[in-house]
Design a protein around this motif. Structure first.
Motif, PDB file in Angstrom:
ATOM      1  N   THR A 275     -51.914 -57.884 -65.017  1.00 62.03           N
ATOM      2  CA  THR A 275     -51.281 -59.003 -64.314  1.00 62.03           C
ATOM      3  C   THR A 275     -50.222 -58.430 -63.382  1.00 62.03           C
ATOM      4  OG1 THR A 275     -51.587 -60.360 -66.266  1.00 62.03           O
ATOM      5  CG2 THR A 275     -50.070 -61.204 -64.601  1.00 62.03           C
ATOM      6  N   PHE A 276     -50.327 -58.778 -62.124  1.00 62.49           N
ATOM      7  CA  PHE A 276     -49.387 -58.266 -61.116  1.00 62.49           C
ATOM      8  C   PHE A 276     -48.437 -59.397 -60.743  1.00 62.49           C
ATOM      9  CE2 PHE A 276     -53.507 -56.149 -60.631  1.00 62.49           C
ATOM     10  CZ  PHE A 276     -53.137 -54.815 -60.806  1.00 62.49           C
ATOM     11  N   TRP A 277     -47.207 -59.255 -61.184  1.00 60.04           N
ATOM     12  CA  TRP A 277     -46.191 -60.309 -61.020  1.00 60.04           C
ATOM     13  C   TRP A 277     -45.296 -59.892 -59.859  1.00 60.04           C
ATOM     14  CZ3 TRP A 277     -41.913 -63.109 -60.646  1.00 60.04           C
ATOM     15  CH2 TRP A 277     -41.759 -64.295 -61.377  1.00 60.04           C
ATOM     16  N   HIS A 278     -45.536 -60.481 -58.702  1.00 61.98           N
ATOM     17  CA  HIS A 278     -44.830 -60.018 -57.507  1.00 61.98           C
ATOM     18  C   HIS A 278     -43.536 -60.793 -57.263  1.00 61.98           C
ATOM     19  CE1 HIS A 278     -48.108 -57.369 -56.790  1.00 61.98           C
ATOM     20  NE2 HIS A 278     -48.968 -58.314 -56.519  1.00 61.98           N
ATOM     21  N   GLY A 279     -43.660 -62.015 -56.808  1.00 58.96           N
ATOM     22  CA  GLY A 279     -42.477 -62.808 -56.472  1.00 58.96           C
ATOM     23  C   GLY A 279     -42.873 -63.820 -55.408  1.00 58.96           C
ATOM     24  N   ASP A 280     -41.922 -64.603 -54.925  1.00 59.03           N
ATOM     25  CA  ASP A 280     -42.242 -65.583 -53.881  1.00 59.03           C
ATOM     26  C   ASP A 280     -42.530 -64.855 -52.569  1.00 59.03           C
ATOM     27  OD1 ASP A 280     -41.611 -67.395 -55.792  1.00 59.03           O
ATOM     28  OD2 ASP A 280     -40.291 -68.598 -54.513  1.00 59.03           O
ATOM     29  N   LEU A 281     -43.430 -65.404 -51.784  1.00 65.49           N
ATOM     30  CA  LEU A 281     -43.835 -64.724 -50.549  1.00 65.49           C
ATOM     31  C   LEU A 281     -42.671 -64.501 -49.592  1.00 65.49           C
ATOM     32  CD1 LEU A 281     -47.242 -66.486 -50.028  1.00 65.49           C
ATOM     33  CD2 LEU A 281     -46.862 -64.049 -50.473  1.00 65.49           C
ATOM     34  N   ASP A 282     -41.737 -65.459 -49.555  1.00 61.65           N
ATOM     35  CA  ASP A 282     -40.633 -65.295 -48.596  1.00 61.65           C
ATOM     36  C   ASP A 282     -39.379 -64.697 -49.250  1.00 61.65           C
ATOM     37  OD1 ASP A 282     -39.929 -67.388 -50.169  1.00 61.65           O
ATOM     38  OD2 ASP A 282     -39.614 -68.829 -48.547  1.00 61.65           O
ATOM     39  N   ALA A 283     -39.515 -64.225 -50.500  1.00 56.06           N
ATOM     40  CA  ALA A 283     -38.337 -63.666 -51.187  1.00 56.06           C
ATOM     41  C   ALA A 283     -38.050 -62.253 -50.698  1.00 56.06           C
ATOM     42  CB  ALA A 283     -38.586 -63.642 -52.694  1.00 56.06           C
ATOM     43  N   THR A 284     -36.770 -61.910 -50.682  1.00 55.12           N
ATOM     44  CA  THR A 284     -36.362 -60.543 -50.334  1.00 55.12           C
ATOM     45  C   THR A 284     -35.717 -59.897 -51.569  1.00 55.12           C
ATOM     46  OG1 THR A 284     -34.324 -61.448 -49.487  1.00 55.12           O
ATOM     47  CG2 THR A 284     -36.041 -60.985 -47.850  1.00 55.12           C
ATOM     48  N   ASN A 285     -35.278 -58.686 -51.412  1.00 61.71           N
ATOM     49  CA  ASN A 285     -34.780 -57.863 -52.526  1.00 61.71           C
ATOM     50  C   ASN A 285     -33.805 -58.580 -53.474  1.00 61.71           C
ATOM     51  OD1 ASN A 285     -33.854 -55.863 -54.157  1.00 61.71           O
ATOM     52  ND2 ASN A 285     -33.413 -54.400 -52.513  1.00 61.71           N
ATOM     53  N   PRO A 286     -34.224 -58.817 -54.729  1.00 63.52           N
ATOM     54  CA  PRO A 286     -33.321 -59.499 -55.665  1.00 63.52           C
ATOM     55  C   PRO A 286     -32.280 -58.561 -56.258  1.00 63.52           C
ATOM     56  CG  PRO A 286     -35.351 -58.969 -56.783  1.00 63.52           C
ATOM     57  CD  PRO A 286     -35.507 -58.490 -55.358  1.00 63.52           C
ATOM     58  N   PHE A 287     -32.406 -57.258 -55.987  1.00 69.13           N
ATOM     59  CA  PHE A 287     -31.436 -56.313 -56.545  1.00 69.13           C
ATOM     60  C   PHE A 287     -30.152 -56.259 -55.725  1.00 69.13           C
ATOM     61  CE2 PHE A 287     -35.447 -53.898 -57.953  1.00 69.13           C
ATOM     62  CZ  PHE A 287     -35.477 -54.567 -59.164  1.00 69.13           C
ATOM     63  N   ILE A 288     -30.093 -57.055 -54.649  1.00 65.06           N
ATOM     64  CA  ILE A 288     -28.884 -57.035 -53.838  1.00 65.06           C
ATOM     65  C   ILE A 288     -28.100 -58.323 -54.065  1.00 65.06           C
ATOM     66  CG2 ILE A 288     -27.959 -56.994 -51.499  1.00 65.06           C
ATOM     67  CD1 ILE A 288     -30.446 -55.552 -50.617  1.00 65.06           C
ATOM     68  N   ASP A 289     -26.934 -58.214 -54.638  1.00 64.68           N
ATOM     69  CA  ASP A 289     -26.047 -59.376 -54.662  1.00 64.68           C
ATOM     70  C   ASP A 289     -24.623 -58.924 -54.369  1.00 64.68           C
ATOM     71  OD1 ASP A 289     -25.248 -58.110 -56.923  1.00 64.68           O
ATOM     72  OD2 ASP A 289     -25.276 -59.880 -58.215  1.00 64.68           O
ATOM     73  N   GLY A 290     -24.552 -57.758 -53.742  1.00 66.67           N
ATOM     74  CA  GLY A 290     -23.240 -57.246 -53.375  1.00 66.67           C
ATOM     75  C   GLY A 290     -22.542 -56.517 -54.506  1.00 66.67           C
ATOM     76  N   LYS A 291     -23.182 -56.450 -55.702  1.00 64.60           N
ATOM     77  CA  LYS A 291     -22.524 -55.795 -56.844  1.00 64.60           C
ATOM     78  C   LYS A 291     -23.227 -54.521 -57.294  1.00 64.60           C
ATOM     79  CE  LYS A 291     -20.936 -60.097 -58.855  1.00 64.60           C
ATOM     80  NZ  LYS A 291     -22.078 -60.934 -59.185  1.00 64.60           N
ATOM     81  N   GLY A 292     -24.395 -54.683 -57.936  1.00 64.54           N
ATOM     82  CA  GLY A 292     -25.038 -53.511 -58.549  1.00 64.54           C
ATOM     83  C   GLY A 292     -25.736 -52.608 -57.549  1.00 64.54           C
ATOM     84  N   GLU A 293     -26.659 -51.778 -58.083  1.00 63.36           N
ATOM     85  CA  GLU A 293     -27.396 -50.863 -57.212  1.00 63.36           C
ATOM     86  C   GLU A 293     -28.523 -51.618 -56.512  1.00 63.36           C
ATOM     87  OE1 GLU A 293     -28.221 -47.059 -59.580  1.00 63.36           O
ATOM     88  OE2 GLU A 293     -27.511 -48.511 -61.035  1.00 63.36           O
ATOM     89  N   GLY A 294     -29.043 -51.031 -55.467  1.00 66.67           N
ATOM     90  CA  GLY A 294     -30.175 -51.644 -54.764  1.00 66.67           C
ATOM     91  C   GLY A 294     -30.206 -51.174 -53.334  1.00 66.67           C
ATOM     92  N   ALA A 295     -31.401 -51.175 -52.741  1.00 69.68           N
ATOM     93  CA  ALA A 295     -31.533 -50.688 -51.374  1.00 69.68           C
ATOM     94  C   ALA A 295     -31.446 -51.853 -50.396  1.00 69.68           C
ATOM     95  CB  ALA A 295     -32.878 -50.001 -51.218  1.00 69.68           C
ATOM     96  N   ALA A 296     -30.992 -51.551 -49.198  1.00 72.26           N
ATOM     97  CA  ALA A 296     -30.928 -52.593 -48.180  1.00 72.26           C
ATOM     98  C   ALA A 296     -32.317 -52.851 -47.602  1.00 72.26           C
ATOM     99  CB  ALA A 296     -29.969 -52.162 -47.085  1.00 72.26           C
ATOM    100  N   GLY A 297     -32.439 -53.846 -46.760  1.00 73.60           N
ATOM    101  CA  GLY A 297     -33.739 -54.152 -46.140  1.00 73.60           C
ATOM    102  C   GLY A 297     -34.018 -55.619 -46.259  1.00 73.60           C
ATOM    103  N   ASP A 298     -34.641 -56.181 -45.209  1.00 68.84           N
ATOM    104  CA  ASP A 298     -34.859 -57.619 -45.271  1.00 68.84           C
ATOM    105  C   ASP A 298     -36.336 -57.972 -45.311  1.00 68.84           C
ATOM    106  OD1 ASP A 298     -35.459 -56.850 -42.761  1.00 68.84           O
ATOM    107  OD2 ASP A 298     -33.862 -57.993 -41.769  1.00 68.84           O
ATOM    108  N   GLU A 299     -37.185 -57.014 -45.718  1.00 64.08           N
ATOM    109  CA  GLU A 299     -38.607 -57.331 -45.792  1.00 64.08           C
ATOM    110  C   GLU A 299     -38.883 -58.272 -46.963  1.00 64.08           C
ATOM    111  OE1 GLU A 299     -41.234 -53.670 -44.181  1.00 64.08           O
ATOM    112  OE2 GLU A 299     -39.828 -53.174 -45.773  1.00 64.08           O
ATOM    113  N   THR A 300     -39.834 -59.152 -46.752  1.00 68.54           N
ATOM    114  CA  THR A 300     -40.179 -60.109 -47.805  1.00 68.54           C
ATOM    115  C   THR A 300     -41.322 -59.554 -48.658  1.00 68.54           C
ATOM    116  OG1 THR A 300     -41.855 -61.170 -46.461  1.00 68.54           O
ATOM    117  CG2 THR A 300     -39.608 -62.070 -46.302  1.00 68.54           C
ATOM    118  N   VAL A 301     -41.563 -60.235 -49.763  1.00 75.76           N
ATOM    119  CA  VAL A 301     -42.692 -59.873 -50.633  1.00 75.76           C
ATOM    120  C   VAL A 301     -43.984 -59.866 -49.804  1.00 75.76           C
ATOM    121  CG1 VAL A 301     -44.108 -60.713 -52.561  1.00 75.76           C
ATOM    122  CG2 VAL A 301     -41.612 -60.733 -52.753  1.00 75.76           C
ATOM    123  N   ALA A 302     -44.187 -60.903 -48.981  1.00 77.66           N
ATOM    124  CA  ALA A 302     -45.416 -60.988 -48.170  1.00 77.66           C
ATOM    125  C   ALA A 302     -45.510 -59.808 -47.214  1.00 77.66           C
ATOM    126  CB  ALA A 302     -45.460 -62.301 -47.399  1.00 77.66           C
TER     127      ALA A 302
END
Ligand SMILES: O=C(O)CCC(=O)C(=O)O
Ligand SMILES: [Fe+2]
Length: 332
Positions: A275-302
């Motif tokens: 089972t491949f659990w991706h995310g919403d098509l228009d969603a972007t990186n959930p690891f960014i909320d200004g606090k923890g680690e995560g890479a920048a970039g505004d590409e969506t799941v789609a």
């Protein structure tokens, strides 16, 4: 050569999932998952919440479907389906760089939607007619497992988000209508495989979280780790979890997306289900909320899925972007 010395971490999810889990027992599991995905990209889980009876019923359902006449399977071919649902015959997948096509055959379902929605990730599922396979023998057990594996995929995503120091609730912003594809697979016995042919050739998964059920005792999956292939034993009631390229990229390289392949060396067919659990098509990186680690970039799941599907499969060579976007060349 597969390495006999290395084994993947085996994580007990009970201290995280059970009703009496405490913040500290949850934190332990979050740390274990982070460490496993950072080192291997893969781990195995027990106490994952998917009932054993449901796993057995799914495996039996896949076996039943794969036994119907070839022409009935081909009538449901995913190559004819705009959302890539339905049957994939042996030989339909050829990864760029592979010497030979995959030996496996597979059947795909996903989140059902009445209409085909551009770019072709959401749409109606295909089911065999009840005259061919009674619903109780395929559709019902498959649908019920799909819902269970969906729940587990969501929990794993939340674990990964927390592993990077973010609140797990970030997931609800990331996904309201996630792309979740389920691929039910049959690997022929070794004697029916061509010399040098793999069940599934070496690849990384494209997207988010993969939840994999292997039929107990039917080994064959191997994961690459520092240049060695680690065999992943197919154990009863133990699921395999791995992260795809989207997670690896979005985590800024903290999480790994490891190469893996399947060779069924046994004299019996092997059934598995990913089972491949991706995310919403228009969603972007959930690891960014200004606090923890995560890479920048505004590409969506789609964006990321379409890019990967285009680059990996020879099937896509020469296809126009509009065709890809319509979902015509969408496969795992
Ligand atoms: O069948 C398996 O054990 C693995 C399948 C897999 O890696 C995939 O479908 O992406
Ligand atoms: Fe895979």
């Amino acid at each position: 050569m597969p390495s006999a010395d290395l084994i993947l971490p085996l994580i007990d999810l009970a201290p995280y999932l059970s009703p009496d889990a405490t913040p500290s027992s949850k934190a332990t599991v979050i740390a274990q998952v982070r460490a496993a995905v950072a080192e291997f990209g893969f781990f195995q889980v027990i106490n994952h919440g998917i009932p054993l009876a449901s796993q057995h019923a799914l495996i039996e359902a896949i076996r039943t479907l794969m036994r119907i006449p070839k022409e009935d399977k081909l009538a449901m071919s995913f190559l004819k389906n705009p959302c890539r649902r339905g049957y994939e015959g042996s030989g339909d997948t050829f990864r760029t760089g592979d010497k030979m096509h995959d030996a496996k055959e597979a059947f795909y379902i996903g989140r059902p939607s009445e209409k085909i929605e551009p770019p072709g990730f959401h749409g109606p599922n295909i089911w065999p007619s009840p005259e061919l396979v009674p619903e109780a023998e395929f559709r019902d057990p498959v649908w019920s497992y799909y819902q269970e594996t969906n729940r587990l995929g969501r929990e794993i995503w939340q674990l990964l988000i927390q592993g990077l120091g973010h609140p797990g609730e970030l997931l609800s912003q990331f996904t309201k209508k996630p792309v979740v594809m389920m691929k039910m697979i049959r690997y022929p016995p070794f004697s029916s495989t061509l010399p040098g042919q793999f069940g599934v050739g070496a690849h990384t998964d494209f997207g988010g979280v993969t939840v994999l059920l292997q039929e107990a005792g039917r080994n064959g999956l191997e994961v690459e780790h520092k240049g060695e292939w680690i065999p992943v034993p197919a154990l009863e009631n133990v699921l395999v979890i791995n992260a795809g390229d989207m997670i690896a990229g979005w985590s800024g390289g903290v999480y790994q997306s490891a190469k893996h392949r399947v060779i069924n060396k046994g004299e019996e067919e092997r059934i598995s289900c990913a089972t491949f659990w991706h995310g919403d098509l228009d969603a972007t990186n959930p690891f960014i909320d200004g606090k923890g680690e995560g890479a920048a970039g505004d590409e969506t799941v789609a964006d990321l899925l379409v890019k990967r599907f285009r680059s990996q499969f020879s099937l896509m060579k020469g296809k126009k972007t509009e065709e890809v976007v319509r979902g015509e060349v969408f496969a795992h």
